[in-house]
Design a protein around this motif. Structure first.
Motif, mmCIF file in Angstrom:
data_model
loop_
_atom_site.group_PDB
_atom_site.id
_atom_site.type_symbol
_atom_site.label_atom_id
_atom_site.label_comp_id
_atom_site.label_asym_id
_atom_site.label_seq_id
_atom_site.Cartn_x
_atom_site.Cartn_y
_atom_site.Cartn_z
ATOM 1 N N VAL A 87 0.844 -1.204 0.000
ATOM 2 C CA VAL A 87 0.000 0.000 0.000
ATOM 3 C C VAL A 87 0.875 1.248 0.000
ATOM 4 O O VAL A 87 0.634 2.197 -0.748
ATOM 5 C CB VAL A 87 -0.951 0.008 1.226
ATOM 6 N N VAL A 88 1.905 1.248 0.853
ATOM 7 C CA VAL A 88 2.806 2.406 0.958
ATOM 8 C C VAL A 88 3.444 2.706 -0.396
ATOM 9 O O VAL A 88 3.450 3.862 -0.857
ATOM 10 C CB VAL A 88 3.891 2.153 2.031
ATOM 11 N N GLU A 89 3.980 1.676 -1.064
ATOM 12 C CA GLU A 89 4.647 1.889 -2.353
ATOM 13 C C GLU A 89 3.667 2.408 -3.399
ATOM 14 O O GLU A 89 3.985 3.311 -4.177
ATOM 15 C CB GLU A 89 5.295 0.585 -2.841
ATOM 16 N N GLU A 90 2.453 1.834 -3.419
ATOM 17 C CA GLU A 90 1.440 2.264 -4.390
ATOM 18 C C GLU A 90 1.040 3.733 -4.122
ATOM 19 O O GLU A 90 0.854 4.514 -5.054
ATOM 20 C CB GLU A 90 0.203 1.354 -4.300
ATOM 21 N N GLY A 93 3.695 6.124 -5.289
ATOM 22 C CA GLY A 93 3.608 6.240 -6.746
ATOM 23 C C GLY A 93 2.462 7.154 -7.154
ATOM 24 O O GLY A 93 2.590 7.990 -8.063
ATOM 25 N N PHE A 94 1.318 7.007 -6.456
ATOM 26 C CA PHE A 94 0.154 7.855 -6.737
ATOM 27 C C PHE A 94 0.471 9.333 -6.477
ATOM 28 O O PHE A 94 0.132 10.209 -7.278
ATOM 29 C CB PHE A 94 -1.037 7.398 -5.887
ATOM 30 N N LEU A 95 1.138 9.632 -5.331
ATOM 31 C CA LEU A 95 1.491 11.023 -5.011
ATOM 32 C C LEU A 95 2.358 11.638 -6.106
ATOM 33 O O LEU A 95 2.139 12.770 -6.523
ATOM 34 C CB LEU A 95 2.241 11.089 -3.673
ATOM 35 N N GLY A 96 3.367 10.860 -6.558
ATOM 36 C CA GLY A 96 4.247 11.346 -7.624
ATOM 37 C C GLY A 96 3.480 11.662 -8.895
ATOM 38 O O GLY A 96 3.662 12.722 -9.520
ATOM 39 N N ASN A 97 2.573 10.732 -9.302
ATOM 40 C CA ASN A 97 1.761 10.948 -10.512
ATOM 41 C C ASN A 97 0.846 12.162 -10.356
ATOM 42 O O ASN A 97 0.698 12.964 -11.283
ATOM 43 C CB ASN A 97 0.906 9.709 -10.809
ATOM 44 N N LEU A 98 0.252 12.287 -9.160
ATOM 45 C CA LEU A 98 -0.729 13.356 -8.929
ATOM 46 C C LEU A 98 -0.088 14.745 -9.030
ATOM 47 O O LEU A 98 -0.572 15.613 -9.762
ATOM 48 C CB LEU A 98 -1.381 13.173 -7.553
ATOM 49 N N ALA A 151 8.055 10.317 1.037
ATOM 50 C CA ALA A 151 6.948 10.943 0.300
ATOM 51 C C ALA A 151 7.299 12.385 -0.073
ATOM 52 O O ALA A 151 7.069 12.820 -1.211
ATOM 53 C CB ALA A 151 5.678 10.907 1.156
ATOM 54 N N LEU A 152 7.893 13.116 0.884
ATOM 55 C CA LEU A 152 8.253 14.510 0.635
ATOM 56 C C LEU A 152 9.332 14.616 -0.449
ATOM 57 O O LEU A 152 9.283 15.487 -1.325
ATOM 58 C CB LEU A 152 8.729 15.145 1.949
#
Length: 612
Positions: A87-90, A93-98, A151-152
């Motif tokens: 979940v953390v890795e996904e 990845g979502f944050l980067g795409n967003l 994440a940051l």
């Protein structure tokens, strides 16, 4: 049995694919969209569901425009940190795409990450009343912080302008000082970690942290801290005596009890002082870690950090009156290398002698020079001499310019920087005179005579009237002993001229004697925070109280024409054991110098009687 052993369905989905739902929403069909929001907000959402949704959202970030910020807000509230690694890795990845596709959501993403910089809180309710609001003892809290920083860094990699949007969020999320010690500790620690991978923010983050520390520091005067410690010690000793009366403890139980006492004795009794102590310990650790690589001092890193810290010192510390502890970050970094200490002294000297600076800043710079020269063990006598030469030469030039003019009279408002410099010189001499005379008395005396203290003391500006009495008394005793100048005539004349201030207060007239007209303080007075003082103590010059023998010795002048043998005898009797530095200097708190109104005179242990 078959039902129990069969695997559960991974997801429960309604309304078709994510793209279809979003396209329907654009056309005004909101039913499936509301259902989607409801599913994402479900507190019992499973890891597999989160992964599936995130996978679809990553492929559909192009649709997540500003109009869908409510949906994005729900996604940012997903409990992703305390889930499986998948979940953390996904989610990362979502944050980067967003943020790369829709930078309009950058601020909400940053707020979400920064909100995780403190440990989660749990609230226990009993009969609709909150009975606990303590830190969650989550064993994974450290791992969660690591993930937040990942994440940051991910966001910063995709959006180069991240630092300028991040800083205001770091400021507004800083916890209030009444939050728990653990909350403050975690937040400050995480802020300092940000400076490692976003170095452009380091100066601003250090400013933010030191500003908060300074507010804590000035809210907890040293006297309040000492009073709280004394009260705590008294209550502990009372409890201990009661326990000893009631119980005959076994030996092994006593040893267990001692361990507890030693760990709890690290705590400060004053709650704000306890918070300040923890945060100062973190700041000192950060300074050490940045300046050292594999245990060795890294000169370039140290210089860069020194520049940032001096900038913060100028902006925040120098204009703040009577802070007790925060300024020690400069003391600590200067202990790493003599060149840094000399650069700091040079910086203060430029502040002091520049007439364009406000008088109060110049006076404070003088206080810092005197206190730093007196208290820093790592400053050698050659540097002390160089500083005394600078200061004394400036004093003589000042006297040349002022002593015959219209302003040649004793006035703090006119000559504040002059008096502050005089006090710095006197204070340094009180601490360092034995080092200055060590090894060769005749040469040392010749050096002190060359400073021509007599002219400074006798000038029309009358510095002995303005400087703190405890400093003046010791300076007078030392200069008399070595026949450098006889101050007592002037001290007596000043005392006779002094008119006490009388004002009416409730309960009758009160006579107030102002013994600190400069309102000066010694910035490097003894450091009292228990944990962080362990970092400072090895570099710090303490002093011992004057004994009766010391007082007698100070009353006996040195006879002129002493031979080399007599020099040696004198040195044998006089050289202190503590690194050759005299340990009798006054403490500004003992001199009651926190406020000129409340000052009541010099302490008895520092008073040297007028010779009959």
């Amino acid at each position: 049995d078959e039902f129990i052993s069969s695997p559960p369905r991974k997801t429960v989905r309604f309304g078709g694919t994510l793209t279809e739902i979003l396209l329907k929403y654009e056309k005004g069909e909101t039913t499936d969209f509301e259902l989607l929001k409801h599913q994402l907000s479900d507190p019992d959402i499973k890891d597999a569901q989160i992964i599936n949704w995130l996978h679809e959202f990553r492929a559909s970030v192009v649709y997540l425009t500003k109009e869908l910020e409510q949906l994005v807000s729900i996604l940012l509230k997903l409990p992703w940190l305390r889930r499986s690694q998948e979940v953390v890795e996904e989610y990362l990845g979502f944050l980067g795409n967003l943020v790369s596709a829709q930078t309009v959501h950058l601020r909400p993403c940053l707020r979400m990450i920064v909100s995780q910089f403190v440990p989660p809180r749990i609230t226990i309710r009993e009969d609709d009343v909150d009975i606990s609001d303590s830190d969650d003892d989550d064993e994974n809290v450290s791992e969660n912080f690591n993930t937040c920083h990942r994440a940051l860094q991910t966001v910063a990699r995709y959006v180069p302008s991240t630092p300028q949007f991040l800083m205001p969020i770091l400021v507004e999320n800083f916890p209030f000082v009444n939050k728990s010690e653990r909350t403050l500790e975690c937040y400050v620690h995480n802020l300092l970690r940000v400076t490692v991978y976003l170095p452009t923010l380091r100066l601003q983050i250090l400013e933010l942290i030191i500003e908060k520390l300074l507010k804590l520091d000035v809210s907890t005067p040293q006297q309040d801290i000492e009073d709280a410690e004394e009260a705590a010690n008294n209550s502990n000793s009372e409890e201990k005596s009661t326990e000893e009366g009631l119980f005959d403890m076994e030996e092994d139980e006593e040893s267990k009890g001692n361990k507890v006492v030693s760990s709890s004795s690290e705590r400060m009794a004053h709650p704000l002082a306890e918070r300040l102590d923890i945060l100062m310990t973190i700041l000192f650790s950060y300074i050490k870690d940045v300046c050292h690589v594999d245990g060795k001092l890294d000169i370039n890193s140290t210089k860069d950090l020194y520049r940032d810290l001096v900038s913060v010192f100028d902006k925040l510390i120098l204009p703040t009156h009577a802070s007790c502890h925060v300024q020690y970050f400069m003391f600590y970094i200067c202990s790493f290398k003599l060149g840094l200490a000399e650069a700091f002294l040079d910086h203060l000297w430029k502040k002091l002698h520049d007439p364009n600076n406000p008088s109060v800043i110049r006076q404070t710079a003088g206080s810092y020079i005197g206190s730093f020269l007196a208290r820093a063990k790592f400053i050698p006598v050659v540097t002390v001499k160089a500083c005394l030469d600078l200061l004394v030469n400036w004093l003589h030039k000042y006297i040349d310019n002022q002593d015959t003019g219209a302003n040649a009279y004793c006035d703090v408002a006119l000559h504040g920087p002059f008096y502050s410099t005089c006090q710095a010189v006197f204070y340094t001499l009180v601490f360092r005179h034995k080092q200055l005379l060590d090894g060769n008395l005749r040469k040392g005396l010749s050096y002190l005579q060359s400073l021509n203290f007599e002219r400074i003391v006798m000038c029309q500006l009358n510095p002995l009237k303005i400087c703190i009495p405890s400093v003046v008394n010791l300076f007078a005793a030392i200069t008399r002993k070595y026949q450098l100048v006889f101050c007592y005539t002037i001290i007596e004349r000043n005392n006779r001229q002094f008119i006490p201030v009388v004002r009416s207060v409730s309960g009758g007239d009160l006579v107030q004697t102002c013994t600190n007209p400069l309102d000066s303080f010694f910035p490097f007075d003894p450091y009292v925070l228990k944990r962080s003082k362990k970092t400072i103590d090895p570099f710090y010059q303490f002093w011992e109280e004057l004994s009766a023998e010391d007082l007698e010795n100070l009353k006996k002048p040195i006879k002129k024409g002493t031979s080399e043998d007599e020099d040696d005898d004198f040195l044998k009797g006089e050289t202190p054991q503590n690194d050759g530095v005299i340990g009798i200097a006054p403490n500004s708190y003992e001199s009651n110098t926190r406020s000129p109104v409340s000052s009541v005179g010099s302490p008895t242990d520092c008073y040297v009687p007028y010779p009959q």
